[in-house]
Design a protein around this motif. Structure first.
Motif, short mmCIF file in Angstrom:
data_model
loop_
_atom_site.label_atom_id
_atom_site.label_comp_id
_atom_site.label_asym_id
_atom_site.label_seq_id
_atom_site.Cartn_x
_atom_site.Cartn_y
_atom_site.Cartn_z
N ALA A 1 0.81 -1.23 0.00
CA ALA A 1 0.00 0.00 0.00
C ALA A 1 0.84 1.27 0.00
N THR A 2 2.09 1.19 0.50
CA THR A 2 2.91 2.41 0.62
C THR A 2 3.73 2.69 -0.64
N GLY A 3 3.60 1.85 -1.65
CA GLY A 3 4.38 2.03 -2.87
C GLY A 3 3.66 2.91 -3.89
N SER A 4 4.27 2.97 -5.07
CA SER A 4 3.73 3.80 -6.15
C SER A 4 2.35 3.30 -6.61
N ILE A 5 2.22 2.01 -6.85
CA ILE A 5 0.92 1.46 -7.26
C ILE A 5 -0.07 1.54 -6.10
N GLY A 6 0.40 1.22 -4.89
CA GLY A 6 -0.48 1.32 -3.72
C GLY A 6 -1.03 2.74 -3.58
N ALA B 1 2.78 -3.08 4.15
CA ALA B 1 4.04 -2.46 3.74
C ALA B 1 5.16 -3.35 4.24
N GLN B 2 6.39 -3.02 3.90
CA GLN B 2 7.51 -3.82 4.39
C GLN B 2 8.19 -3.17 5.59
N THR B 3 8.58 -1.88 5.45
CA THR B 3 9.30 -1.20 6.54
C THR B 3 8.71 0.18 6.87
N ASN B 4 7.92 0.72 5.97
CA ASN B 4 7.46 2.10 6.10
C ASN B 4 6.28 2.24 7.08
N VAL B 5 6.61 2.19 8.36
CA VAL B 5 5.58 2.22 9.41
C VAL B 5 4.76 3.52 9.37
N LEU C 1 -3.40 -7.77 -10.48
CA LEU C 1 -1.97 -8.09 -10.40
C LEU C 1 -1.10 -7.01 -11.02
N ALA C 2 -0.38 -6.28 -10.15
CA ALA C 2 0.68 -5.38 -10.64
C ALA C 2 2.03 -6.08 -10.51
N ASN C 3 2.14 -6.94 -9.51
CA ASN C 3 3.39 -7.62 -9.12
C ASN C 3 3.81 -8.65 -10.18
N LYS C 4 4.38 -8.15 -11.30
CA LYS C 4 4.70 -9.03 -12.44
C LYS C 4 5.73 -10.08 -12.08
N GLU C 5 6.67 -9.75 -11.14
CA GLU C 5 7.73 -10.70 -10.82
C GLU C 5 7.15 -12.01 -10.27
N ALA C 6 6.01 -11.91 -9.57
CA ALA C 6 5.38 -13.12 -9.00
C ALA C 6 4.92 -14.05 -10.12
N MET D 1 -3.10 -5.57 -14.04
CA MET D 1 -3.04 -4.15 -13.70
C MET D 1 -1.86 -3.46 -14.39
N ASP D 2 -0.85 -4.24 -14.78
CA ASP D 2 0.26 -3.68 -15.54
C ASP D 2 -0.35 -3.00 -16.77
N SER D 3 0.11 -1.80 -17.13
CA SER D 3 -0.61 -1.01 -18.15
C SER D 3 -0.69 -1.73 -19.49
N MET E 1 7.35 5.91 -10.98
CA MET E 1 7.24 4.52 -10.49
C MET E 1 8.25 4.28 -9.39
N GLY E 2 8.16 3.11 -8.74
CA GLY E 2 9.15 2.72 -7.74
C GLY E 2 10.53 2.54 -8.38
N ALA E 3 11.59 2.51 -7.53
CA ALA E 3 12.95 2.48 -8.05
C ALA E 3 13.25 1.22 -8.86
N ASP F 1 -0.38 7.32 -16.91
CA ASP F 1 -0.70 7.45 -15.49
C ASP F 1 -1.34 6.13 -15.09
N MET F 2 -0.72 5.45 -14.10
CA MET F 2 -1.20 4.12 -13.72
C MET F 2 -2.62 4.12 -13.19
N ARG F 3 -3.16 5.31 -12.88
CA ARG F 3 -4.53 5.32 -12.38
C ARG F 3 -5.53 4.87 -13.45
P1 NDP Z 1 7.35 0.47 -4.84
O1 NDP Z 1 8.77 0.17 -4.58
O2 NDP Z 1 6.93 1.87 -5.06
O3 NDP Z 1 6.43 -0.14 -3.67
C1 NDP Z 1 6.61 -1.47 -3.26
C2 NDP Z 1 5.65 -1.83 -2.15
O4 NDP Z 1 5.95 -3.16 -1.72
C3 NDP Z 1 5.78 -0.94 -0.90
O5 NDP Z 1 4.55 -0.90 -0.24
C4 NDP Z 1 6.81 -1.73 -0.07
O6 NDP Z 1 6.74 -1.43 1.32
C5 NDP Z 1 6.37 -3.15 -0.34
N1 NDP Z 1 7.47 -4.09 -0.21
C6 NDP Z 1 8.77 -3.93 -0.61
N2 NDP Z 1 9.49 -5.02 -0.35
C7 NDP Z 1 8.65 -5.89 0.26
C8 NDP Z 1 8.82 -7.18 0.82
N3 NDP Z 1 10.02 -7.81 0.79
N4 NDP Z 1 7.76 -7.80 1.38
C9 NDP Z 1 6.55 -7.18 1.42
N5 NDP Z 1 6.32 -5.94 0.92
C10 NDP Z 1 7.36 -5.30 0.34
O7 NDP Z 1 6.96 -0.42 -6.12
P2 NDP Z 1 5.91 -0.08 -7.28
O8 NDP Z 1 4.61 0.35 -6.68
O9 NDP Z 1 6.57 0.76 -8.29
O10 NDP Z 1 5.73 -1.51 -7.94
C11 NDP Z 1 5.00 -2.54 -7.31
C12 NDP Z 1 4.81 -3.69 -8.30
O11 NDP Z 1 3.99 -3.23 -9.37
C13 NDP Z 1 6.12 -4.16 -8.97
O12 NDP Z 1 6.06 -5.53 -9.17
C14 NDP Z 1 6.15 -3.44 -10.29
O13 NDP Z 1 6.86 -4.14 -11.29
C15 NDP Z 1 4.65 -3.39 -10.62
N6 NDP Z 1 4.27 -2.30 -11.49
C16 NDP Z 1 4.51 -1.00 -11.09
C17 NDP Z 1 4.17 0.06 -11.91
C18 NDP Z 1 4.36 1.46 -11.45
O14 NDP Z 1 3.95 2.39 -12.17
N7 NDP Z 1 4.95 1.73 -10.31
C19 NDP Z 1 3.59 -0.17 -13.24
C20 NDP Z 1 3.32 -1.55 -13.52
C21 NDP Z 1 3.67 -2.58 -12.69
P3 NDP Z 1 7.70 -0.27 1.96
O15 NDP Z 1 7.14 1.04 1.45
O16 NDP Z 1 7.57 -0.44 3.41
O17 NDP Z 1 9.09 -0.56 1.45
#
Ligand code: NDP
Length: 383
Positions: free
Chosen positions: A9-14, A35-39, A119-124, A146-148, A201-203, A262-264
């Motif tokens: 939830a704390t990431g870019s897609i979240g 989230a993983q570390t971002n309390v 599903l955004a998490n393509k690596e899975a 969900m990947d565009s 996007m995320g790093a 825009d991923m929205r």
């Molecule tokens: P971010 O790095 O922005 O966010 C990742 C999220 O996952 C954060 O909430 C993070 O928590 C959490 N996280 C990180 N490591 C772990 C772990 N080991 N266990 C559990 N949770 C973890 O990534 P994005 O949002 O950019 O991308 C997310 C997924 O979506 C990726 O698979 C990416 O390929 C895919 N995607 C992203 C797009 C984009 O526009 N960003 C577009 C299409 C696909 P914390 O904040 O605490 O680190």
């Protein structure tokens, strides 16, 4: 009111998903956020959206999360088992937006509950491949791309038969280093590689976009989501990121999905599916855009798409190895340990040095992932 859980939830897609939920508060009840570390951000989001449960992957942070949520009524939990619990919490939609193969176990837990998973998490999916698609079928789950690019293809396929498809073309922006010479790529810094011209996007995915591993992973993702022969899956570089992918049918018609970068937009498509919903995006102005351009990928400067296609053709464990080695290599590049141009060779060397027997169970996938990480880390130390 529908219930939604967001893994990552704390990431870019979240964040983009929660932006749409924020604009439509009456439609959604937030079940679990992780989230993983971002309390700090997790606790703030859980409070804002009155989530039922907030989970921090790093269990050492649980006391801090409990403190941040004191008096809020939100249940706090931590650790890998709690991430699974969050994924299995009853919800109408689970957004899988954890980055990397770390998202595989929670995503599979949601699938095993028979959930609808965006599903955004393509690596899975790249790592688990047919283990995941078989689980979707077995448990009656729904996988919404969900990947565009994959969301674009999903939209272009609506009302058509896969058997009528001649080819599918994934578009690629080419990333920020698209026009750099080999010598310039050799000196590319992490800051330059993550400075994507079109998408925020995320790093990790930003580096993948710069190396073109993102498109390689997407090729494998598409192969699992839309089972057509591999040679019917194509990649074209389209720097404006306006056309998000195309489907060509056997009668010569090609359907494309266009939209702002825009991923929205794809997220809204998943949230509202099979209906549509409003988004805050400005209408597409083609006259203002003027030109859309297209190029063949350069697999000499950017070998990632070739490596991914070879891994998809080899099958077995190759895609999981490719993904794991890439995750290690990207982490090392972001940490300043290796050059940008070392990422693809490290992946290639890892693939060449491991047994690529087919993973049959989820545990096999985890074992392959661990072995590939260990081998890539070993190769990294040697260089
Ligand atoms: P971010 O790095 O922005 O966010 C990742 C999220 O996952 C954060 O909430 C993070 O928590 C959490 N996280 C990180 N490591 C772990 C772990 N080991 N266990 C559990 N949770 C973890 O990534 P994005 O949002 O950019 O991308 C997310 C997924 O979506 C990726 O698979 C990416 O390929 C895919 N995607 C992203 C797009 C984009 O526009 N960003 C577009 C299409 C696909 P914390 O904040 O605490 O680190």
């Amino acid at each position: 009111m529908r219930r939604i859980s967001i893994l990552g939830a704390t990431g870019s897609i979240g964040g983009s998903t929660l932006d749409l939920v924020r604009r439509n508060r009456a439609d959604w009840q937030v079940a679990a956020l992780t989230a993983q570390t971002n309390v700090a951000d997790l606790a703030a989001l859980a409070r804002e959206f009155s989530a039922e449960m907030a989970v921090i992957g790093d269990e050492a942070q649980l006391p801090a999360l409990r403190e941040a949520l004191a008096g809020s009524g939100v249940t706090a939990a931590g650790g890998p088992a709690a991430l699974i619990e969050a994924a299995q919490c009853p919800a109408d939609l689970v957004v899988a937006a954890i980055v990397g193969c770390a998202g595989l176990a929670p995503t599979m837990a949601a699938i095993e509950r028979g959930a609808a998973v965006a599903l955004a998490n393509k690596e899975a999916l790249v790592s688990a491949g047919s283990v995941m698609t078989a689980a979707v079928a077995r448990h009656g789950a729904t996988l919404l791309p969900m990947d565009s690019e994959h969301n674009a293809i999903f939209q272009c396929l609506a009302g058509n038969e896969l058997s009528d498809v001649r080819s599918i073309t994934l578009t690629a922006s080419g990333g920020p280093l698209r026009e750099w010479s080999a010598a310039q790529l050799d000196a590319a810094s992490p800051a330059q590689a993550v400075a994507h011209p079109n998408w925020s996007m995320g790093a990790k995915i930003s580096v993948d976009s710069a190396t073109m591993f993102n498109k390689g992973l997407e090729l494998i993702e598409a192969h699992h989501l839309f089972p057509i022969p591999l040679d019917a899956l194509k990649i074209v570089v389209h720097p404006q990121s306006v056309i998000h992918s195309l489907v060509e049918y056997r009668d010569g018609s090609s359907l494309a999905q266009l939209g702002p970068s825009d991923m929205r937009v794809p997220i809204a498509s998943c949230l509202a599916w099979p209906a549509r919903m409003e988004t805050p995006m400005a209408p597409l102005d083609l006259a203002a855009l003027g030109q859309l351009t297209f190029f063949a990928p350069d697999e000499v400067r950017f070998p990632a798409t070739r490596l991914a296609r070879e891994a998809a053709e080899a099958g077995g464990a190759a895609p999981a190895v490719l993904n794991a080695a890439n995750e290690i290599a990207v982490g090392a590049f972001l940490a300043g340990q290796i050059k940008f141009t070392r990422i693809a060779p490290l992946v290639s060397e890892t693939l060449a040095s491991l047994d690529l027997a087919r993973p049959v169970t989820l545990d096999d996938v985890f074992a392959v992932d661990q072995a590939a990480r260990a081998r890539a880390a070993h190769l990294l130390e040697r260089c």
